[in-house]
Design a protein around this motif. Sequence first.
Motif, PDB file in Angstrom:
ATOM      1  N   GLU A 293     -15.253  86.891  62.846  1.00 20.38           N
ATOM      2  CA  GLU A 293     -14.028  86.278  63.343  1.00 20.38           C
ATOM      3  C   GLU A 293     -12.790  86.696  62.548  1.00 20.38           C
ATOM      4  O   GLU A 293     -11.700  86.775  63.096  1.00 20.38           O
ATOM      5  CB  GLU A 293     -14.150  84.752  63.297  1.00 20.38           C
ATOM      6  N   VAL A 294     -12.974  86.959  61.248  1.00 19.58           N
ATOM      7  CA  VAL A 294     -11.831  87.249  60.377  1.00 19.58           C
ATOM      8  C   VAL A 294     -12.097  88.504  59.548  1.00 19.58           C
ATOM      9  O   VAL A 294     -13.160  88.642  58.929  1.00 19.58           O
ATOM     10  CB  VAL A 294     -11.542  86.073  59.422  1.00 19.58           C
ATOM     11  N   ILE A 295     -11.097  89.405  59.546  1.00 20.75           N
ATOM     12  CA  ILE A 295     -11.112  90.579  58.676  1.00 20.75           C
ATOM     13  C   ILE A 295     -10.026  90.373  57.637  1.00 20.75           C
ATOM     14  O   ILE A 295      -8.852  90.190  57.978  1.00 20.75           O
ATOM     15  CB  ILE A 295     -10.869  91.875  59.464  1.00 20.75           C
ATOM     16  N   GLY A 296     -10.381  90.386  56.363  1.00 22.10           N
ATOM     17  CA  GLY A 296      -9.469  90.027  55.292  1.00 22.10           C
ATOM     18  C   GLY A 296      -8.347  91.014  55.042  1.00 22.10           C
ATOM     19  O   GLY A 296      -8.354  92.153  55.518  1.00 22.10           O
ATOM     20  N   GLU A 297      -7.382  90.585  54.265  1.00 24.31           N
ATOM     21  CA  GLU A 297      -6.229  91.414  53.905  1.00 24.31           C
ATOM     22  C   GLU A 297      -6.688  92.646  53.131  1.00 24.31           C
ATOM     23  O   GLU A 297      -7.509  92.564  52.209  1.00 24.31           O
ATOM     24  CB  GLU A 297      -5.265  90.599  53.051  1.00 24.31           C
ATOM     25  N   SER A 298      -6.177  93.816  53.551  1.00 21.89           N
ATOM     26  CA  SER A 298      -6.514  95.106  52.922  1.00 21.89           C
ATOM     27  C   SER A 298      -8.020  95.364  52.895  1.00 21.89           C
ATOM     28  O   SER A 298      -8.524  96.097  52.037  1.00 21.89           O
ATOM     29  CB  SER A 298      -5.956  95.176  51.492  1.00 21.89           C
ATOM     30  N   LYS A 316      -8.819  87.143  64.015  1.00 24.25           N
ATOM     31  CA  LYS A 316      -7.686  87.510  63.171  1.00 24.25           C
ATOM     32  C   LYS A 316      -7.990  88.719  62.305  1.00 24.25           C
ATOM     33  O   LYS A 316      -9.060  88.815  61.698  1.00 24.25           O
ATOM     34  CB  LYS A 316      -7.298  86.332  62.271  1.00 24.25           C
ATOM     35  N   VAL A 317      -7.036  89.649  62.285  1.00 21.31           N
ATOM     36  CA  VAL A 317      -7.069  90.791  61.376  1.00 21.31           C
ATOM     37  C   VAL A 317      -5.888  90.605  60.433  1.00 21.31           C
ATOM     38  O   VAL A 317      -4.733  90.648  60.861  1.00 21.31           O
ATOM     39  CB  VAL A 317      -6.949  92.128  62.137  1.00 21.31           C
ATOM     40  N   LYS A 318      -6.151  90.373  59.169  1.00 19.50           N
ATOM     41  CA  LYS A 318      -5.081  90.048  58.237  1.00 19.50           C
ATOM     42  C   LYS A 318      -4.256  91.271  57.843  1.00 19.50           C
ATOM     43  O   LYS A 318      -4.603  92.416  58.179  1.00 19.50           O
ATOM     44  CB  LYS A 318      -5.659  89.367  56.993  1.00 19.50           C
ATOM     45  N   LYS A 341      -5.527  86.270  72.630  1.00 22.33           N
ATOM     46  CA  LYS A 341      -5.739  87.574  72.008  1.00 22.33           C
ATOM     47  C   LYS A 341      -5.881  87.414  70.485  1.00 22.33           C
ATOM     48  O   LYS A 341      -5.219  86.570  69.882  1.00 22.33           O
ATOM     49  CB  LYS A 341      -4.559  88.494  72.310  1.00 22.33           C
ATOM     50  N   PRO A 342      -6.708  88.239  69.863  1.00 25.08           N
ATOM     51  CA  PRO A 342      -6.786  88.235  68.398  1.00 25.08           C
ATOM     52  C   PRO A 342      -5.434  88.622  67.798  1.00 25.08           C
ATOM     53  O   PRO A 342      -4.653  89.347  68.416  1.00 25.08           O
ATOM     54  CB  PRO A 342      -7.849  89.292  68.095  1.00 25.08           C
ATOM     55  N   VAL A 343      -5.180  88.146  66.595  1.00 22.65           N
ATOM     56  CA  VAL A 343      -3.893  88.357  65.945  1.00 22.65           C
ATOM     57  C   VAL A 343      -3.999  89.466  64.896  1.00 22.65           C
ATOM     58  O   VAL A 343      -4.929  89.485  64.078  1.00 22.65           O
ATOM     59  CB  VAL A 343      -3.406  87.070  65.264  1.00 22.65           C
ATOM     60  N   LEU A 344      -3.018  90.378  64.922  1.00 17.48           N
ATOM     61  CA  LEU A 344      -2.929  91.425  63.907  1.00 17.48           C
ATOM     62  C   LEU A 344      -1.859  91.055  62.892  1.00 17.48           C
ATOM     63  O   LEU A 344      -0.723  90.708  63.246  1.00 17.48           O
ATOM     64  CB  LEU A 344      -2.570  92.770  64.545  1.00 17.48           C
ATOM     65  N   GLY A 345      -2.202  91.138  61.608  1.00 15.73           N
ATOM     66  CA  GLY A 345      -1.252  90.819  60.555  1.00 15.73           C
ATOM     67  C   GLY A 345      -0.330  91.986  60.245  1.00 15.73           C
ATOM     68  O   GLY A 345      -0.490  93.099  60.749  1.00 15.73           O
ATOM     69  N   THR A 346       0.632  91.742  59.385  1.00 18.94           N
ATOM     70  CA  THR A 346       1.626  92.737  58.977  1.00 18.94           C
ATOM     71  C   THR A 346       0.970  94.029  58.500  1.00 18.94           C
ATOM     72  O   THR A 346       0.023  94.014  57.707  1.00 18.94           O
ATOM     73  CB  THR A 346       2.487  92.174  57.833  1.00 18.94           C
ATOM     74  N   PHE A 364      -4.176  93.048  71.432  1.00 19.04           N
ATOM     75  CA  PHE A 364      -3.916  92.122  70.330  1.00 19.04           C
ATOM     76  C   PHE A 364      -2.527  91.507  70.455  1.00 19.04           C
ATOM     77  O   PHE A 364      -1.646  92.030  71.141  1.00 19.04           O
ATOM     78  CB  PHE A 364      -4.007  92.852  68.986  1.00 19.04           C
ATOM     79  N   SER A 365      -2.337  90.415  69.765  1.00 21.63           N
ATOM     80  CA  SER A 365      -0.996  89.850  69.628  1.00 21.63           C
ATOM     81  C   SER A 365      -0.518  90.082  68.200  1.00 21.63           C
ATOM     82  O   SER A 365      -1.317  90.082  67.263  1.00 21.63           O
ATOM     83  CB  SER A 365      -1.002  88.350  69.941  1.00 21.63           C
ATOM     84  N   TYR A 366       0.766  90.298  68.030  1.00 26.68           N
ATOM     85  CA  TYR A 366       1.333  90.546  66.705  1.00 26.68           C
ATOM     86  C   TYR A 366       2.838  90.368  66.775  1.00 26.68           C
ATOM     87  O   TYR A 366       3.446  90.399  67.859  1.00 26.68           O
ATOM     88  CB  TYR A 366       0.994  91.963  66.221  1.00 26.68           C
ATOM     89  N   GLU A 367       3.437  90.153  65.650  1.00 33.01           N
ATOM     90  CA  GLU A 367       4.873  89.962  65.604  1.00 33.01           C
ATOM     91  C   GLU A 367       5.582  91.310  65.639  1.00 33.01           C
ATOM     92  O   GLU A 367       5.157  92.261  64.987  1.00 33.01           O
ATOM     93  CB  GLU A 367       5.271  89.201  64.342  1.00 33.01           C
ATOM     94  N   GLU A 368       6.646  91.364  66.409  1.00 34.45           N
ATOM     95  CA  GLU A 368       7.458  92.583  66.442  1.00 34.45           C
ATOM     96  C   GLU A 368       8.081  92.808  65.064  1.00 34.45           C
ATOM     97  O   GLU A 368       8.296  91.876  64.292  1.00 34.45           O
ATOM     98  CB  GLU A 368       8.557  92.457  67.494  1.00 34.45           C
ATOM     99  N   ASN A 369       8.338  94.056  64.761  1.00 33.74           N
ATOM    100  CA  ASN A 369       8.958  94.439  63.484  1.00 33.74           C
ATOM    101  C   ASN A 369       8.111  94.054  62.265  1.00 33.74           C
ATOM    102  O   ASN A 369       8.636  93.813  61.178  1.00 33.74           O
ATOM    103  CB  ASN A 369      10.362  93.816  63.350  1.00 33.74           C
ATOM    104  N   SER A 370       6.811  93.977  62.459  1.00 30.94           N
ATOM    105  CA  SER A 370       5.930  93.680  61.337  1.00 30.94           C
ATOM    106  C   SER A 370       5.161  94.900  60.885  1.00 30.94           C
ATOM    107  O   SER A 370       4.187  94.798  60.134  1.00 30.94           O
ATOM    108  CB  SER A 370       4.945  92.567  61.719  1.00 30.94           C
ATOM    109  N   ASN A 371       5.605  96.065  61.346  1.00 24.34           N
ATOM    110  CA  ASN A 371       5.066  97.363  60.895  1.00 24.34           C
ATOM    111  C   ASN A 371       3.577  97.535  61.155  1.00 24.34           C
ATOM    112  O   ASN A 371       2.916  98.305  60.489  1.00 24.34           O
ATOM    113  CB  ASN A 371       5.329  97.565  59.383  1.00 24.34           C
ATOM    114  N   VAL A 372       3.058  96.816  62.158  1.00 25.49           N
ATOM    115  CA  VAL A 372       1.639  96.878  62.422  1.00 25.49           C
ATOM    116  C   VAL A 372       1.168  98.297  62.713  1.00 25.49           C
ATOM    117  O   VAL A 372       0.110  98.721  62.235  1.00 25.49           O
ATOM    118  CB  VAL A 372       1.268  95.950  63.618  1.00 25.49           C
ATOM    119  N   PHE A 373       1.972  99.038  63.481  1.00 24.40           N
ATOM    120  CA  PHE A 373       1.551 100.386  63.894  1.00 24.40           C
ATOM    121  C   PHE A 373       2.454 101.485  63.355  1.00 24.40           C
ATOM    122  O   PHE A 373       2.426 102.610  63.843  1.00 24.40           O
ATOM    123  CB  PHE A 373       1.509 100.446  65.430  1.00 24.40           C
ATOM    124  N   ASN A 374       3.220 101.185  62.316  1.00 27.19           N
ATOM    125  CA  ASN A 374       4.065 102.210  61.701  1.00 27.19           C
ATOM    126  C   ASN A 374       3.218 103.379  61.199  1.00 27.19           C
ATOM    127  O   ASN A 374       2.198 103.178  60.536  1.00 27.19           O
ATOM    128  CB  ASN A 374       4.830 101.643  60.503  1.00 27.19           C
TER     129      ASN A 374
END
Length: 378
Positions: A293-298, A316-318, A341-346, A364-374
């Motif tokens: 269910e959860v993938i940790g930060e980094s 959630k993907v942190k 939708k699962p959430v993608l973190g910064t 996925f859902s994610y916040e705009e301008n959060s550099n998810v796919f930079n």
Amino acid sequence: MKRLLKFLTVCVLVAGTALGLVACGGGNGGSASKKGLTYKKGTSDAYYTLYKYVDEGKGITSLDLSTLDVTIGRIKSGAFEGNDTLTEIIVADTGDSENPLIIEEGAFKGMKKLERITLPFVGATAKADAYTSETAPSDKSVNAARTIGYIFGKDASNDLAEVTLYYSESASATYYIPSNLSEITIKAATDYEIPMYAFCGLTQVSSVKLSGKITAIGEAAFKDMKQLNKLNVPSTVTAIYNSAFVGCDALKDYDSETGLGFNMEENSALVRIGDEAFKGTKLKAFALPNGVEVIGESCFAQSSLESLTFSANLKKVKAYAFYGCKSLTTVTRPVFTAAEKPVLGTSAFEDCENLDATAIKTAFSYEENSNVFNGTKA
């Protein structure tokens, strides 16, 4: 004078008989010797205490303590000290939660030839925390007592490998491990979590097999095991905590022909993977078990991942989970079971320069301008 001599003779015979009964084990409070092992059960003890093993010149190379007709509840410090014949030893737990096995510090010290060891837990007892946020009751193994080095002790020897093992982020202890030790099996008799920092810094061991009722892999449990190239994770594991495999430079994808690599058993119960758990590892393909269910930060940041399969229950993907995975080209996603939708973190996929993330964006859902796919091809 004759009466005195007769009296002394009787005393000697009685004393000899008493000593003979003790040597043969005759019941509670008596000691026994079998297969070169000396053990004793006190009148108030639930199980026997193992005091000493002596080869007796037989050149025995493998010893299985579970085959004894008694149950060992404690292994004393120095019980196997200086043994230079055994290459393998198997230790079994009592299976009794009220009276579990206890292994004292340095119980296996000075074992010059040991190559393989099977244990029911890591450290002094089966009770030890796996994650730093847990609060340890007084009966749990803490600090260095929850590490693999504890049972080998701190006595220096030219025939042993000097190893510094960490038991927290900043604290360590130096132990002397058998130089030929390359294979460790942890076979848990009851529900058991591999403690935090259990093997952290153990550089010469290349193979670890986890079996039995193991439910979690502790924080930094295998961190910096530079030679680890074979690891079996049982299906019963539900959590892999933070930094569990950071620095495992030799650990690669599982190869069924050689048996080498990182192997997760089928029908895995895994739900959570902690922060930085696989950061910088050499794994190239990773299929998340469906229950995750959860993938940790980094979690997989800067690793060698080339392909990834998400889990159906992912929520959630942190942040920075896959940051800098420059070789990542393929991401497979199933039909997610959750309504949302699962959430993608910064910066979750930032700097994955070879990844076309177009299809991922819509799943996925994610916040705009959060550099998810930079830095991706999306």
